[in-house]
Write an enzyme that holds these catalytic residues in place. Structure first.
Site, PDB file in Angstrom:
ATOM      1  CD1 TRP A 198      -2.048   2.255   1.330  1.00  0.00           C
ATOM      2  CD2 TRP A 198      -3.425   0.561   0.867  1.00  0.00           C
ATOM      3  NE1 TRP A 198      -3.307   2.775   1.167  1.00  0.00           N
ATOM      4  CE2 TRP A 198      -4.180   1.759   0.882  1.00  0.00           C
ATOM      5  CE3 TRP A 198      -4.082  -0.641   0.596  1.00  0.00           C
ATOM      6  CZ2 TRP A 198      -5.546   1.787   0.651  1.00  0.00           C
ATOM      7  CZ3 TRP A 198      -5.440  -0.609   0.366  1.00  0.00           C
ATOM      8  CH2 TRP A 198      -6.160   0.584   0.392  1.00  0.00           C
TER       9      TRP A 198
ATOM     10  CG  HIS B 259      -9.363   2.067   7.493  1.00  0.00           C
ATOM     11  ND1 HIS B 259     -10.451   1.235   7.445  1.00  0.00           N
ATOM     12  CD2 HIS B 259      -8.308   1.308   7.115  1.00  0.00           C
ATOM     13  CE1 HIS B 259     -10.079   0.032   7.050  1.00  0.00           C
ATOM     14  NE2 HIS B 259      -8.788   0.052   6.846  1.00  0.00           N
TER      15      HIS B 259
HETATM   16  C1  DLZ Z   1      -7.339  -0.128   3.803  1.00  0.00           C
HETATM   17  C2  DLZ Z   1      -6.121   0.729   3.932  1.00  0.00           C
HETATM   18  C3  DLZ Z   1      -6.245   2.126   3.930  1.00  0.00           C
HETATM   19  C4  DLZ Z   1      -7.537   2.831   3.829  1.00  0.00           C
HETATM   20  N1  DLZ Z   1      -5.158   2.908   3.995  1.00  0.00           N
HETATM   21  C5  DLZ Z   1      -3.931   2.330   4.096  1.00  0.00           C
HETATM   22  C6  DLZ Z   1      -2.763   3.135   4.192  1.00  0.00           C
HETATM   23  O1  DLZ Z   1      -2.781   4.369   4.122  1.00  0.00           O
HETATM   24  N2  DLZ Z   1      -1.563   2.500   4.312  1.00  0.00           N
HETATM   25  C7  DLZ Z   1      -1.459   1.119   4.368  1.00  0.00           C
HETATM   26  O2  DLZ Z   1      -0.331   0.612   4.511  1.00  0.00           O
HETATM   27  N3  DLZ Z   1      -2.545   0.357   4.271  1.00  0.00           N
HETATM   28  C8  DLZ Z   1      -3.765   0.914   4.126  1.00  0.00           C
HETATM   29  N4  DLZ Z   1      -4.874   0.138   4.030  1.00  0.00           N
HETATM   30  C9  DLZ Z   1      -4.704  -1.351   3.952  1.00  0.00           C
HETATM   31  C10 DLZ Z   1      -4.565  -2.042   5.332  1.00  0.00           C
HETATM   32  O3  DLZ Z   1      -3.281  -1.854   5.876  1.00  0.00           O
HETATM   33  C11 DLZ Z   1      -4.801  -3.561   5.170  1.00  0.00           C
HETATM   34  O4  DLZ Z   1      -3.975  -4.062   4.166  1.00  0.00           O
HETATM   35  C12 DLZ Z   1      -6.248  -3.889   4.835  1.00  0.00           C
HETATM   36  O5  DLZ Z   1      -7.140  -3.302   5.763  1.00  0.00           O
HETATM   37  C13 DLZ Z   1      -6.463  -5.437   4.800  1.00  0.00           C
HETATM   38  O6  DLZ Z   1      -6.238  -5.973   6.098  1.00  0.00           O
END
Ligand code: DLZ
Length: 162
Positions: A29, A95
């Site tokens: 991400w 979140h």
């Molecule tokens: C879902 C999500 C969101 C909204 N934002 C981020 C973020 O800014 N940075 C990040 O590393 N991961 C994000 N995720 C994904 C969550 O870390 C995770 O992979 C999902 O909720 C699945 O468990």
């Protein structure tokens, strides 16, 4: 208030990383940012003597999965330290708070459970620009800082076990 440059450190205070074996878990991400953190961490470890063969990089979908990815290193690989690299950017919902809480508590738990350094290399920012500034931008690279912490903590542990 001045913001610390994450890549600036007193080189004489950093022990050699020769022979050190390090796991790096990288969140996919915000990969534009986390790939830069990983690049910084790998380069810094090598600069201090770690070899490419002893630096193992694995990927997880998001920062929330970083602690479990890191635990796999502890269970299945013979590593001295594990570096967790992620980037959580604040959105419109809570979140952000749940992810940050999960990854920070998870990392603390791993440190104490395995008696091994698990380094928190996660950017938690209000926007993308703040993340860029800390991933090789004007405030340095948090990946560099995480690598230095891994080297120092491994050295500290060995100072007790000799
Ligand atoms: C879902 C999500 C969101 C909204 N934002 C981020 C973020 O800014 N940075 C990040 O590393 N991961 C994000 N995720 C994904 C969550 O870390 C995770 O992979 C999902 O909720 C699945 O468990």
């Amino acid at each position: 208030m001045t913001t610390k440059n994450l890549s600036q450190y007193d080189i004489s205070s950093v022990p050699a990383a020769t022979g050190m074996r390090v796991g790096i878990v990288v969140s996919e991400w915000n990969f534009e940012i986390t790939s830069r953190l990983a690049g910084g961490a790998v380069e810094t470890l090598k600069r201090h003597g770690a070899t490419s063969e002893n630096i193992i990089v694995k990927y997880v979908p998001g920062s929330f999965e970083l602690p479990l990815g890191a635990q796999y290193f502890a269970e299945f690989e013979n590593v001295d330290a594990v570096i967790l690299l992620g980037c959580v950017i604040k959105g419109e919902t809570p979140h952000f708070d749940y992810i940050c809480q999960g990854v920070s508590t998870g990392t603390t738990t791993l440190n104490l459970k395995y008696n091994k350094p698990f380094i928190f290399g996660v950017l938690t920012t209000n926007n993308l620009q703040q993340a860029k500034d800390r991933a090789g931008g004007k405030y340095g690279n948090k990946g560099d800082e995480a690598a230095i912490a891994a080297i120092k903590m491994t050295h500290l542990k060995h100072s007790f076990s000799k």
